[in-house]
Design a protein around this motif. Structure first.
Motif, PDB file in Angstrom:
ATOM      1  N   PRO A  62     153.477  22.352  31.496  1.00 32.95           N
ATOM      2  CA  PRO A  62     152.051  22.296  30.943  1.00 32.95           C
ATOM      3  C   PRO A  62     151.932  22.475  29.303  1.00 32.95           C
ATOM      4  CG  PRO A  62     152.298  23.831  32.911  1.00 32.95           C
ATOM      5  CD  PRO A  62     153.787  23.422  32.425  1.00 32.95           C
ATOM      6  N   LYS A  63     150.726  22.748  28.775  1.00 31.96           N
ATOM      7  CA  LYS A  63     150.640  22.802  27.508  1.00 31.96           C
ATOM      8  C   LYS A  63     151.331  23.833  26.767  1.00 31.96           C
ATOM      9  CE  LYS A  63     146.441  24.053  24.463  1.00 31.96           C
ATOM     10  NZ  LYS A  63     145.362  24.220  24.314  1.00 31.96           N
ATOM     11  N   GLU A  64     151.697  23.551  25.500  1.00 30.46           N
ATOM     12  CA  GLU A  64     152.460  24.320  24.582  1.00 30.46           C
ATOM     13  C   GLU A  64     151.288  24.836  23.710  1.00 30.46           C
ATOM     14  OE1 GLU A  64     155.801  24.564  20.989  1.00 30.46           O
ATOM     15  OE2 GLU A  64     155.050  22.822  22.104  1.00 30.46           O
ATOM     16  N   PHE A  65     151.027  26.490  23.663  1.00 30.88           N
ATOM     17  CA  PHE A  65     150.216  26.861  22.713  1.00 30.88           C
ATOM     18  C   PHE A  65     150.872  27.413  21.604  1.00 30.88           C
ATOM     19  CE2 PHE A  65     148.380  27.556  27.146  1.00 30.88           C
ATOM     20  CZ  PHE A  65     147.077  27.438  26.837  1.00 30.88           C
ATOM     21  N   THR A  66     149.999  27.690  20.593  1.00 33.02           N
ATOM     22  CA  THR A  66     150.805  28.140  19.213  1.00 33.02           C
ATOM     23  C   THR A  66     150.578  29.747  19.379  1.00 33.02           C
ATOM     24  OG1 THR A  66     148.656  28.386  17.953  1.00 33.02           O
ATOM     25  CG2 THR A  66     149.755  26.223  17.999  1.00 33.02           C
ATOM     26  N   TYR A  67     151.519  30.517  18.653  1.00 30.69           N
ATOM     27  CA  TYR A  67     151.622  31.983  18.681  1.00 30.69           C
ATOM     28  C   TYR A  67     150.398  32.364  18.019  1.00 30.69           C
ATOM     29  CZ  TYR A  67     153.322  36.694  17.779  1.00 30.69           C
ATOM     30  OH  TYR A  67     153.374  37.884  17.667  1.00 30.69           O
ATOM     31  N   LYS A  68     149.757  31.689  17.051  1.00 27.41           N
ATOM     32  CA  LYS A  68     148.403  32.152  16.373  1.00 27.41           C
ATOM     33  C   LYS A  68     147.285  32.176  17.579  1.00 27.41           C
ATOM     34  CE  LYS A  68     145.422  31.281  12.470  1.00 27.41           C
ATOM     35  NZ  LYS A  68     145.234  29.991  11.289  1.00 27.41           N
ATOM     36  N   GLU A  69     147.347  31.267  18.261  1.00 26.44           N
ATOM     37  CA  GLU A  69     146.218  31.084  19.235  1.00 26.44           C
ATOM     38  C   GLU A  69     146.347  32.309  20.341  1.00 26.44           C
ATOM     39  OE1 GLU A  69     145.222  26.613  20.532  1.00 26.44           O
ATOM     40  OE2 GLU A  69     147.168  26.887  20.862  1.00 26.44           O
ATOM     41  N   LEU A  70     147.586  32.541  20.822  1.00 33.40           N
ATOM     42  CA  LEU A  70     147.609  33.809  21.797  1.00 33.40           C
ATOM     43  C   LEU A  70     147.517  35.005  21.151  1.00 33.40           C
ATOM     44  CD1 LEU A  70     150.401  32.088  24.028  1.00 33.40           C
ATOM     45  CD2 LEU A  70     147.987  31.918  24.254  1.00 33.40           C
ATOM     46  N   LYS A  71     148.052  35.074  19.871  1.00 31.92           N
ATOM     47  CA  LYS A  71     147.751  36.269  19.295  1.00 31.92           C
ATOM     48  C   LYS A  71     146.375  36.493  18.977  1.00 31.92           C
ATOM     49  CE  LYS A  71     149.126  38.980  14.898  1.00 31.92           C
ATOM     50  NZ  LYS A  71     149.934  38.923  13.617  1.00 31.92           N
ATOM     51  N   ALA A  72     145.504  35.705  18.708  1.00 41.21           N
ATOM     52  CA  ALA A  72     144.102  36.020  18.571  1.00 41.21           C
ATOM     53  C   ALA A  72     143.301  36.139  19.937  1.00 41.21           C
ATOM     54  CB  ALA A  72     143.449  34.849  17.866  1.00 41.21           C
ATOM     55  N   ALA A  73     143.798  35.501  20.848  1.00 35.05           N
ATOM     56  CA  ALA A  73     143.339  35.904  22.128  1.00 35.05           C
ATOM     57  C   ALA A  73     143.555  37.171  22.850  1.00 35.05           C
ATOM     58  CB  ALA A  73     143.887  34.603  23.000  1.00 35.05           C
ATOM     59  N   THR A  74     144.731  37.530  22.400  1.00 35.86           N
ATOM     60  CA  THR A  74     144.846  38.892  23.016  1.00 35.86           C
ATOM     61  C   THR A  74     144.649  40.249  21.925  1.00 35.86           C
ATOM     62  OG1 THR A  74     147.326  38.941  21.940  1.00 35.86           O
ATOM     63  CG2 THR A  74     146.700  38.121  24.265  1.00 35.86           C
ATOM     64  N   ARG A  75     144.042  39.707  20.726  1.00 34.68           N
ATOM     65  CA  ARG A  75     143.679  40.881  19.956  1.00 34.68           C
ATOM     66  C   ARG A  75     144.961  41.241  19.346  1.00 34.68           C
ATOM     67  NH1 ARG A  75     138.257  43.689  21.815  1.00 34.68           N
ATOM     68  NH2 ARG A  75     136.859  41.955  21.503  1.00 34.68           N
ATOM     69  N   CYS A  76     145.737  40.522  18.816  1.00 35.55           N
ATOM     70  CA  CYS A  76     147.280  40.967  18.507  1.00 35.55           C
ATOM     71  C   CYS A  76     147.902  41.847  19.355  1.00 35.55           C
ATOM     72  CB  CYS A  76     146.922  41.864  17.135  1.00 35.55           C
ATOM     73  SG  CYS A  76     146.270  40.965  15.600  1.00 35.55           S
ATOM     74  N   ASP A 132     146.849  43.656  21.728  1.00 31.58           N
ATOM     75  CA  ASP A 132     146.281  45.252  21.855  1.00 31.58           C
ATOM     76  C   ASP A 132     146.689  45.833  23.201  1.00 31.58           C
ATOM     77  OD1 ASP A 132     144.860  47.212  21.656  1.00 31.58           O
ATOM     78  OD2 ASP A 132     142.957  46.300  21.303  1.00 31.58           O
ATOM     79  N   ALA A 133     147.107  47.036  22.982  1.00 33.81           N
ATOM     80  CA  ALA A 133     147.207  47.813  24.287  1.00 33.81           C
ATOM     81  C   ALA A 133     146.228  47.870  25.003  1.00 33.81           C
ATOM     82  CB  ALA A 133     148.142  49.125  23.936  1.00 33.81           C
ATOM     83  N   ASN A 134     144.969  47.953  24.832  1.00 34.18           N
ATOM     84  CA  ASN A 134     143.933  47.930  25.499  1.00 34.18           C
ATOM     85  C   ASN A 134     143.833  46.558  26.490  1.00 34.18           C
ATOM     86  OD1 ASN A 134     143.280  50.628  24.767  1.00 34.18           O
ATOM     87  ND2 ASN A 134     141.872  49.848  22.883  1.00 34.18           N
ATOM     88  N   ARG A 135     144.363  45.690  26.020  1.00 31.06           N
ATOM     89  CA  ARG A 135     144.372  44.103  26.794  1.00 31.06           C
ATOM     90  C   ARG A 135     145.372  44.043  27.739  1.00 31.06           C
ATOM     91  NH1 ARG A 135     141.445  39.983  24.664  1.00 31.06           N
ATOM     92  NH2 ARG A 135     139.610  40.620  23.711  1.00 31.06           N
ATOM     93  N   ILE A 136     146.348  45.475  27.938  1.00 34.11           N
ATOM     94  CA  ILE A 136     147.374  45.032  28.812  1.00 34.11           C
ATOM     95  C   ILE A 136     146.521  45.390  30.418  1.00 34.11           C
ATOM     96  CG2 ILE A 136     149.360  46.424  29.792  1.00 34.11           C
ATOM     97  CD1 ILE A 136     149.883  47.039  26.965  1.00 34.11           C
ATOM     98  N   ILE A 137     147.133  44.411  31.203  1.00 35.17           N
ATOM     99  CA  ILE A 137     146.684  44.303  32.523  1.00 35.17           C
ATOM    100  C   ILE A 137     147.676  44.486  33.601  1.00 35.17           C
ATOM    101  CG2 ILE A 137     144.357  43.210  32.172  1.00 35.17           C
ATOM    102  CD1 ILE A 137     145.971  40.443  33.000  1.00 35.17           C
TER     103      ILE A 137
END
Length: 551
Positions: A211-225, A227-232
């Motif tokens: 499937p699709k190739e994402f950029t690192y910038k996209e995923l870094k922004a989506a996870t707020r760099c 962030d440890a608070n985003r760990i699921i």
């Protein structure tokens, strides 16, 4: 984390003094450090006897942080002797993990005067591990709080008498070594760049159909760099983050590879396998990213979380109809992996924490970090047994050879876990007459003719007894000690929907036994690298015993 020992969470540093209950503890989440990330983590433990203070510092970097994460007023005189041992230990508490000490150093300085302010001597004792030279960048020793003693006058005068020639020699030698070091540094980085470039080209060519190739910038922004608070969650060799794309609000799960070669290899294996799979009961891969030396996988986010959380952490019990639907969905997924793919896929880590639930409680099997592809009807290679205790088949623990039947055993443990509401390995104080091993406990109830008492008490009897009995018998059939006696996952699906009868399950659990000739053949690859003796013994009692001494 262990509730019995009053741990604050599963990501902390604690000071234990003659007890496994920590006298002081600090949360590492405040430093954005995750002990389960797989990253190399450096720690500094320093004790100042003059002030009676013990400081603990933790960092991903080789540079010690300015402020310790834990500082405790302590007099070590109460706890240490004149002669002591320094050591390391690790515990997995039922899981399969890798713990390693890559570099360590111990330094001790003692005052020579009568008062606490006496300066330390100019010498110190330092002990290092013999493999420290193999580490590329060991953490530096903690700096001494006192200034070093000045050089002796004889050495100083001798340097002066050498004159300008000595100085020129030193400068020349220094310039030579500096140039040599710079050349080596350039060579290392060029090799690393070529390796990463080659890896990237190989990576892209392998997954061009994915499937699709994402950029690192996209995923870094989506996870707020990230962030440890985003760990699921934490999967095999990686951490899972919740990601939200700012431009469209789409919510995804981003799995970040552990920063080591093993983690990257496992991620690549996971991507190559799951990128070719399509089934309604498998977690869907949306895309991937390979930039800045990182490998990231993007999956659909499951709003109901994992099955283990739905069973043990939800405020309301998971209803029986949803449990039946989940078990059928997982069985369908495994039947697809085992018998319907072009190349058979052995998952090797089937457990409730790897089963995700969508908004309608449809099961989605995920985390293929330990999965292996094999040709149909071919014997898989022997490896080190990987997975989680309580779900691992006995023959897999013994031989390290994973097959579709080892997945069936793991599924059987999941079935019994879902039906009973008990974990495969009970920790802490278990109720009376409840064994620590769930499979053994259910076998014991079946022997006593009390199989239905294994049903989850939280259901309060809201289930059909015939359906509960059928599910429990399916779980026992899949948990049979003899792999050849276990059903295929396709037949399990037929049993759960009522199209086939559950095979006769003996009242007494059969003994785990292997013929000597068969065992030697299956272990031949496993022990070929050992120069030693393999001894196999058995007894005439109900449970056979096999001892392996690898010297």
């Amino acid at each position: 984390m262990d509730v019995e020992y009053k741990d604050i969470n599963g990501n902390h540093v604690g000071l234990d003094l003659n007890s496994v209950v920590s006298s002081q503890a600090a949360d590492l989440g405040g430093l954005d450090i995750d002990l389960k990330s797989g990253n190399v983590i450096n720690s500094w433990i320093e004790y100042d006897s003059s002030f009676g203070v013990l400081n603990i510092s933790i960092s991903y970097s080789n540079l010690k942080p300015k402020n310790p994460i834990l500082s405790v007023s302590l007099s070590l005189d109460q706890y240490v002797n004149d002669f002591m041992y320094v050591g390391f230990s690790g515990s997995t508490q039922g899981s399969t993990e890798v713990h390693s000490i890559e570099w360590w150093s111990f330094s001790s300085r003692s005052g020579s005067g009568s008062g606490p302010t006496s300066p330390p001597p100019s010498t110190a004792t330092t002990l290092t591990n013999p493999t420290a030279d193999s580490v590329k960048s060991p953490p530096p020793l903690p700096p001494s709080s006192s200034s070093p003693s000045p050089p002796s006058s004889s050495c100083h005068n001798q340097l002066c008498r050498e004159g300008p020639g000595a100085v020129a020699g030193v400068v020349t030698a220094g310039a030579f070594f500096l140039a040599l070091f710079a050349g080596a540094l350039i060579w290392v980085y060029s090799k690393k760049f070529k390796h990463e470039n080659k890896l990237g080209q190989s990576f892209a060519s392998e997954i061009i159909k994915s499937p699709k190739e994402f950029t690192y910038k996209e995923l870094k922004a989506a996870t707020r760099c990230f962030d440890a608070n985003r760990i699921i969650g934490h999967g095999a060799f990686g951490t899972v983050y919740k990601g939200i794309f700012p431009e469209n609000g789409d919510i995804v799960a981003v799995k970040r590879c552990s920063h080591n070669s093993q983690g990257k290899n496992e991620f690549l294996a996971e991507l190559l396998i799951i990128g070719t799979l399509r089934h309604r009961n498998l977690v869907r891969l949306q895309g991937w990213c390979h930039e800045k030396g990182e490998i990231l996988l993007v999956y659909d986010l499951m709003p109901k979380g994992s099955l283990d959380k739905a069973l043990f952490e939800a405020k309301t019990p998971l209803p029986w109809p949803e449990r039946q639907k989940i078990l059928l969905g997982v069985a369908s997924a495994l039947a697809y992996l085992h018998q319907e793919c072009d190349r058979q896929v052995i998952h090797r880590d089937v457990k409730t924490s790897n089963i995700m639930l969508d908004e309608a409680y449809n099961a989605k099997l995920g985390d293929f970090g330990l999965a292996r592809q094999v040709e149909h009807d071919k014997s898989p290679d022997a490896t080190v047994a990987a997975g989680t205790m309580g779900y691992l088949a006995p023959e897999y623990l013994l031989t390290g050879r994973a097959t579709d039947k080892t997945d069936v055993f793991s599924y059987g443990a999941v079935v019994l876990e879902v039906a009973s509401g008990r974990r495969p390995i009970e920790t802490g104080k278990a109720p009376a007459r409840v064994s620590g091993n769930l499979v053994e406990w259910v076998w014991g109830l079946h022997k006593e003719g009390k199989l239905l008492t294994a049903a989850d008490a939280k259901l309060e009897g809201c289930f059909e007894e015939s359906a509960m009995r059928r599910v429990l018998l399916v779980g026992l059939a899949c948990s049979h000690p003899d792999p050849l006696a276990r059903p295929t996952m396709r037949s399990v699906v037929q049993m759960l929907v009522g199209e086939a009868e559950v095979p006769m399950v003996p009242r007494t659990k059969p003994a785990t036994s292997f013929s000597t000739s068969h065992l030697l053949l299956t272990l031949q690859d496993s022990v070929s690298d050992y120069n030693g003796i393999v001894t196999i013994s058995s007894s005439s009692s109900e449970n056979s015993y096999i001892g392996l001494d690898l010297v």
